[in-house]
Design a protein around this motif. Sequence first.
Motif, short mmCIF file in Angstrom:
data_model
loop_
_atom_site.label_atom_id
_atom_site.label_comp_id
_atom_site.label_asym_id
_atom_site.label_seq_id
_atom_site.Cartn_x
_atom_site.Cartn_y
_atom_site.Cartn_z
N SER A 85 1.60 3.62 2.92
CA SER A 85 1.60 4.07 1.51
C SER A 85 2.26 5.42 1.35
O SER A 85 2.67 5.80 0.26
CB SER A 85 0.17 4.19 0.99
OG SER A 85 -0.43 2.93 0.99
N LYS A 86 2.32 6.14 2.46
CA LYS A 86 2.87 7.49 2.41
C LYS A 86 4.39 7.49 2.58
O LYS A 86 4.92 8.05 3.54
CB LYS A 86 2.27 8.34 3.54
CG LYS A 86 0.77 8.55 3.41
CD LYS A 86 0.24 9.17 4.71
CE LYS A 86 -1.27 8.99 4.83
NZ LYS A 86 -1.70 8.85 6.25
N ILE A 87 5.06 6.86 1.65
CA ILE A 87 6.52 6.88 1.76
C ILE A 87 7.09 8.00 0.89
O ILE A 87 6.51 8.37 -0.12
CB ILE A 87 7.19 5.53 1.38
CG1 ILE A 87 6.76 5.07 -0.01
CG2 ILE A 87 6.92 4.48 2.42
CD1 ILE A 87 7.53 3.88 -0.52
N SER A 88 8.22 8.49 1.36
CA SER A 88 8.89 9.55 0.59
C SER A 88 9.73 8.91 -0.51
O SER A 88 9.93 7.70 -0.54
CB SER A 88 9.79 10.33 1.54
OG SER A 88 10.69 9.43 2.18
N GLY A 89 10.25 9.71 -1.42
CA GLY A 89 11.11 9.19 -2.49
C GLY A 89 10.34 8.95 -3.77
O GLY A 89 9.11 8.95 -3.78
N ASN A 90 11.07 8.73 -4.81
CA ASN A 90 10.48 8.53 -6.14
C ASN A 90 9.74 7.19 -6.23
O ASN A 90 10.36 6.14 -6.08
CB ASN A 90 11.62 8.57 -7.17
CG ASN A 90 11.12 8.37 -8.58
OD1 ASN A 90 9.91 8.20 -8.82
ND2 ASN A 90 12.04 8.38 -9.51
N PRO A 91 8.45 7.24 -6.49
CA PRO A 91 7.68 5.99 -6.56
C PRO A 91 8.09 5.11 -7.75
O PRO A 91 7.69 3.95 -7.81
CB PRO A 91 6.24 6.46 -6.75
CG PRO A 91 6.23 7.94 -6.59
CD PRO A 91 7.62 8.43 -6.78
N LYS A 92 8.90 5.64 -8.64
CA LYS A 92 9.36 4.83 -9.78
C LYS A 92 10.60 4.02 -9.41
O LYS A 92 10.96 3.09 -10.11
CB LYS A 92 9.71 5.74 -10.98
CG LYS A 92 8.52 6.53 -11.54
CD LYS A 92 7.81 5.77 -12.67
CE LYS A 92 6.52 6.45 -13.08
NZ LYS A 92 6.70 7.79 -13.66
N GLU A 93 11.26 4.41 -8.36
CA GLU A 93 12.49 3.71 -7.97
C GLU A 93 12.13 2.27 -7.58
O GLU A 93 11.15 2.04 -6.86
CB GLU A 93 13.16 4.48 -6.83
CG GLU A 93 14.60 4.06 -6.55
CD GLU A 93 14.70 2.84 -5.65
OE1 GLU A 93 15.52 1.94 -5.96
OE2 GLU A 93 13.96 2.78 -4.65
N LYS A 94 12.94 1.36 -8.10
CA LYS A 94 12.66 -0.07 -7.95
C LYS A 94 12.12 -0.53 -6.58
O LYS A 94 11.09 -1.17 -6.49
CB LYS A 94 13.95 -0.83 -8.26
CG LYS A 94 13.76 -2.30 -8.54
CD LYS A 94 15.13 -2.94 -8.77
CE LYS A 94 15.00 -4.43 -9.02
NZ LYS A 94 16.33 -5.07 -9.04
N ASN A 95 12.83 -0.18 -5.52
CA ASN A 95 12.43 -0.64 -4.19
C ASN A 95 11.12 -0.03 -3.76
O ASN A 95 10.25 -0.72 -3.22
CB ASN A 95 13.51 -0.28 -3.17
CG ASN A 95 14.73 -1.16 -3.32
OD1 ASN A 95 14.73 -2.31 -2.93
ND2 ASN A 95 15.78 -0.61 -3.94
N ASN A 96 10.98 1.26 -4.00
CA ASN A 96 9.73 1.93 -3.66
C ASN A 96 8.57 1.35 -4.45
O ASN A 96 7.49 1.12 -3.92
CB ASN A 96 9.83 3.44 -3.97
CG ASN A 96 10.81 4.13 -3.04
OD1 ASN A 96 11.01 3.72 -1.89
ND2 ASN A 96 11.45 5.18 -3.55
N LYS A 97 8.84 1.12 -5.72
CA LYS A 97 7.79 0.62 -6.60
C LYS A 97 7.28 -0.75 -6.14
O LYS A 97 6.06 -0.98 -6.04
CB LYS A 97 8.33 0.52 -8.03
CG LYS A 97 7.23 0.51 -9.07
CD LYS A 97 7.81 0.45 -10.49
CE LYS A 97 6.73 0.04 -11.47
NZ LYS A 97 7.29 -0.69 -12.62
N ALA A 98 8.21 -1.66 -5.85
CA ALA A 98 7.81 -3.00 -5.42
C ALA A 98 6.96 -2.90 -4.15
O ALA A 98 5.91 -3.55 -4.03
CB ALA A 98 9.04 -3.86 -5.15
N PHE A 99 7.41 -2.06 -3.25
CA PHE A 99 6.68 -1.91 -1.99
C PHE A 99 5.27 -1.36 -2.23
O PHE A 99 4.27 -1.93 -1.78
CB PHE A 99 7.46 -0.99 -1.05
CG PHE A 99 6.79 -0.80 0.28
CD1 PHE A 99 6.88 -1.79 1.25
CD2 PHE A 99 6.09 0.36 0.56
CE1 PHE A 99 6.26 -1.62 2.48
CE2 PHE A 99 5.46 0.53 1.78
CZ PHE A 99 5.55 -0.46 2.75
N LEU A 100 5.22 -0.25 -2.97
CA LEU A 100 3.93 0.39 -3.20
C LEU A 100 2.95 -0.51 -3.94
O LEU A 100 1.76 -0.53 -3.64
CB LEU A 100 4.12 1.71 -3.95
CG LEU A 100 4.73 2.82 -3.09
CD1 LEU A 100 5.10 4.02 -3.96
CD2 LEU A 100 3.79 3.25 -1.97
#
Lengths: 168, 168
Positions: A116-131
Amino acid sequence: MELKEAKEKFIQAWGTLGSNWGINRTMAQVHALLMVSPDPLSAEDIQDELNISGGNANMNLRALIDWGLISKVHKPGERKEFYAAEKDIWKVFKQVAKERRKREIEPIFRVLEDVSKISGNPKEKNNKAFLETVKGIHNFASKTDKTLETLINADENWFMSSFIKLMK
Amino acid sequence: MELKEAKEKFIQAWGTLGSNWGINRTMAQVHALLMVSPDPLSAEDIQDELNISGGNANMNLRALIDWGLISKVHKPGERKEFYAAEKDIWKVFKQVAKERRKREIEPIFRVLEDVSKISGNPKEKNNKAFLETVKGIHNFASKTDKTLETLINADENWFMSSFIKLMK
DNA sequence: AATAATTTTCAGAAATTACTGAAAGTTCAG
DNA sequence: CTGAACTTTCAGTAATTTCTGAAAATTATT
């Protein structure tokens, strides 16, 4: 059908069930054999019944003890150790739930929290899907864990009767 | 941690979880990959991400479709097929429960009923031990089956809230 | 303390399960 | 139709898991 044949069928089926659930077939068969035996059996009895080597019998017996599904029984005047299975299937189920909870839920929690501790903008599509996926699983795992904990401490009658009421 | 690394860890963990539960590791990894992808992926994407052959990717994709965990998505103007996973973990869980119920509980029922029909005096020690164990499992399996059926038809919120109330 | 019975361990062998790669089959655009 | 893009199948191979058998360790008996 003769008892002997029925036992064999049952042991076979229990072995298949085990292997579908990630439990080694022989271990499940040893367990099945002990569950249907009126008296404790020695390692040798088990070897003979299932046609397996001494080493194999010994390893699976220890694994079953480790899982809390069977126990050693000492017979007075006998040199050999004997083994007996818990026959109350509700207790067996609870014990398996307990062990799997310890062995599997805990490790998966650690991974979920970690990733869950990923860097980068949590709104960004790829990050968001993952989170979102990870969070969903984490949430589900928490609930499952609590449920299992209750289950493990529950008595069958209480659990089943409450549950049946709930289901209506 | 970077997204890429986190994805890899998650896919790895999901694969391990799967193989502990009798599901082939690669199948679980393909499933994990699709669960964390914002968009559907092609078989080729999956091959590249997981470093597996086309044949392997194809076989596991079909198996996942068979389990009802992923579906084909047709993208207009594209020749390839794409695949998307159900991401609601509660639905995933229900679907797995449904399939396993069909694949495992039903066969075990048949065996239990079958082996109950043994000849000889049911009071005789060996017969008695056998019949009691089998009966206990049959009874437990019936209850489990009913519970699963309800679970499969339940909506998460209803289920969880009732359950949490029950647990108090 | 010597011997015999039993249990445990583990390296290599066997069995099972999963994967690859290439060929055959399908589908579709031109 | 033809051929290129893509999918499916499956025989042989590879990887993994499980088992054997024999030696080592442990435990009890005399």
